[in-house]
Design a protein around this motif. Structure first.
Motif, short mmCIF file in Angstrom:
data_model
loop_
_atom_site.label_atom_id
_atom_site.label_comp_id
_atom_site.label_asym_id
_atom_site.label_seq_id
_atom_site.Cartn_x
_atom_site.Cartn_y
_atom_site.Cartn_z
N GLN A 87 10.29 -4.69 -4.67
CA GLN A 87 9.93 -5.93 -3.99
C GLN A 87 9.50 -5.65 -2.55
O GLN A 87 8.48 -6.17 -2.09
CB GLN A 87 11.11 -6.90 -4.01
CG GLN A 87 10.82 -8.24 -3.34
CD GLN A 87 12.03 -9.16 -3.36
OE1 GLN A 87 13.10 -8.79 -3.83
NE2 GLN A 87 11.85 -10.36 -2.84
N ILE A 91 5.69 -6.13 -0.93
CA ILE A 91 5.47 -6.90 0.30
C ILE A 91 4.78 -6.03 1.34
O ILE A 91 3.81 -6.45 1.98
CB ILE A 91 6.81 -7.43 0.84
CG1 ILE A 91 7.40 -8.46 -0.12
CG2 ILE A 91 6.62 -8.04 2.23
CD1 ILE A 91 8.80 -8.92 0.26
N TRP A 92 5.26 -4.81 1.48
CA TRP A 92 4.66 -3.86 2.43
C TRP A 92 3.20 -3.57 2.07
O TRP A 92 2.30 -3.67 2.89
CB TRP A 92 5.48 -2.59 2.47
CG TRP A 92 4.73 -1.34 2.78
CD1 TRP A 92 4.09 -0.51 1.89
CD2 TRP A 92 4.51 -0.76 4.08
NE1 TRP A 92 3.50 0.54 2.54
CE2 TRP A 92 3.74 0.41 3.88
CE3 TRP A 92 4.88 -1.11 5.37
CZ2 TRP A 92 3.35 1.23 4.94
CZ3 TRP A 92 4.49 -0.30 6.42
CH2 TRP A 92 3.73 0.85 6.20
N SER A 95 0.81 -6.75 2.20
CA SER A 95 0.65 -7.22 3.58
C SER A 95 -0.19 -6.25 4.40
O SER A 95 -1.14 -6.66 5.10
CB SER A 95 2.02 -7.40 4.24
OG SER A 95 2.80 -8.34 3.54
#
Length: 303
Positions: A87, A91-92, A95
């Motif tokens: 997760q 996200i990393w 983004s």
């Protein structure tokens, strides 16, 4: 009557009975020096890692390795820490890839204009590309230093960015965007310079404004480059290890522990080589699936 000359057909390449043509053999001979390192250092370790994922290999001397089948994959599906790292990794990766592209596109558009000291600005824009990841990580540790860091000095705050549970991941994402911008900017700038100026002149006659020229000409012309560079950036960001390891080592409390950091810990901190290889194989499967969906949608929209 006049005779009409016919173009003689090219002779077929000579082939040995049951073998390859001379041209094909020469091609393979010339490619062999480049193929050998690829096979030794890329394909070989890849196949070994895939095979290792189906074993119970562990660190230690005189340890026996036995075939474990899908046992590692079953344990991985039930491992909450793995899903937490996935997760955080998604996200990393998403983004950094999206924000990095937007920032790089803006910088490329700026560097494509006729500005004062444009050559110097282009050189400075690729400086982070020449810096080793360890140096970038150490530099950003100083930037985020709670007492002497430039961020707190500028904002007038006293936040410990890399130790705060809420701010650690955003701080790491900002570093990832900055470190990955140069190569994306260079690629987009090359694409901008390859767009024919006649297209802009044609729409200028119709009275098209800046936004219309960007939306109807620049973006469609850059579409193949955008798809390629964002796909590569996504793969690079998923596989990111050194930057985050130097900056936070996965902390605080695992808030920045990317999947590759999780695999590293399982292999070299706890000695579970087979389980760590399973993590690597699973990450590769997820990345290929996401890239497949992304490329399929892009091709469908283009067609």
């Amino acid at each position: 009557m006049t005779a009409t000359a016919t173009r003689p057909s090219r002779p077929a390449p000579r082939t040995r009975r049951g073998g390859l043509s001379r041209q094909t053999r020469e091609m393979w001979v010339l490619m062999l020096p480049a193929l050998v390192p690829v096979l030794l250092f890329s394909v070989g370790p890849l196949l070994y890692g895939i095979g290792l994922a189906f074993t119970d290999a562990r660190a230690g001397r005189n340890t026996e390795i036995s075939f474990a089948g899908l046992q590692n994959f079953g344990e991985l599906l039930a491992d909450g820490e793995f899903w937490s790292s996935m997760q955080i990794g998604l996200i990393w990766s998403i983004s950094v890839t999206v924000l990095q592209f937007l920032a790089s596109l803006g910088l490329a558009l700026l560097l494509n204009e006729k500005l004062w000291f444009r050559g110097l600005a282009r050189v400075l824009a690729v400086v982070p590309w020449a810096m080793p990841p360890v140096v970038i990580g150490l530099m950003w540790r100083l930037v985020y230093h709670p007492d002497a860091g430039i961020v707190n000095s500028t904002l007038g705050t006293d936040i410990n960015w890399l130790a705060d549970f809420s701010w650690a991941l955003p701080a790491v994402i900002v570093m990832g965007i900055w470190s990955g911008m140069p190569q994306t900017t260079v690629v987009l700038l090359a694409g901008l310079q390859g767009i024919p100026t006649e297209l802009y002149e044609a729409v200028a006659v119709d009275g098209a404004g800046t936004w219309r020229r960007f939306w109807n000409i620049t973006l469609p012309q850059l579409r193949p480059i955008i798809v390629t560079i964002t796909s590569l950036d996504f793969v690079w960001n998923v596989n990111q290890f050194s930057l985050v390891y130097v900056l936070t080592q996965g902390g605080p409390g695992g808030r920045t522990r990317l999947p590759m950091l999780f695999a590293y810990e399982e292999a070299f901190r706890y000695g579970f080589f087979g389980y760590a290889a399973t993590i690597g194989v699973s990450i590769a499967i997820v990345v290929l699936a996401l890239l497949g969906v992304y490329l399929w949608r892009q091709m469908r929209e283009a067609s």
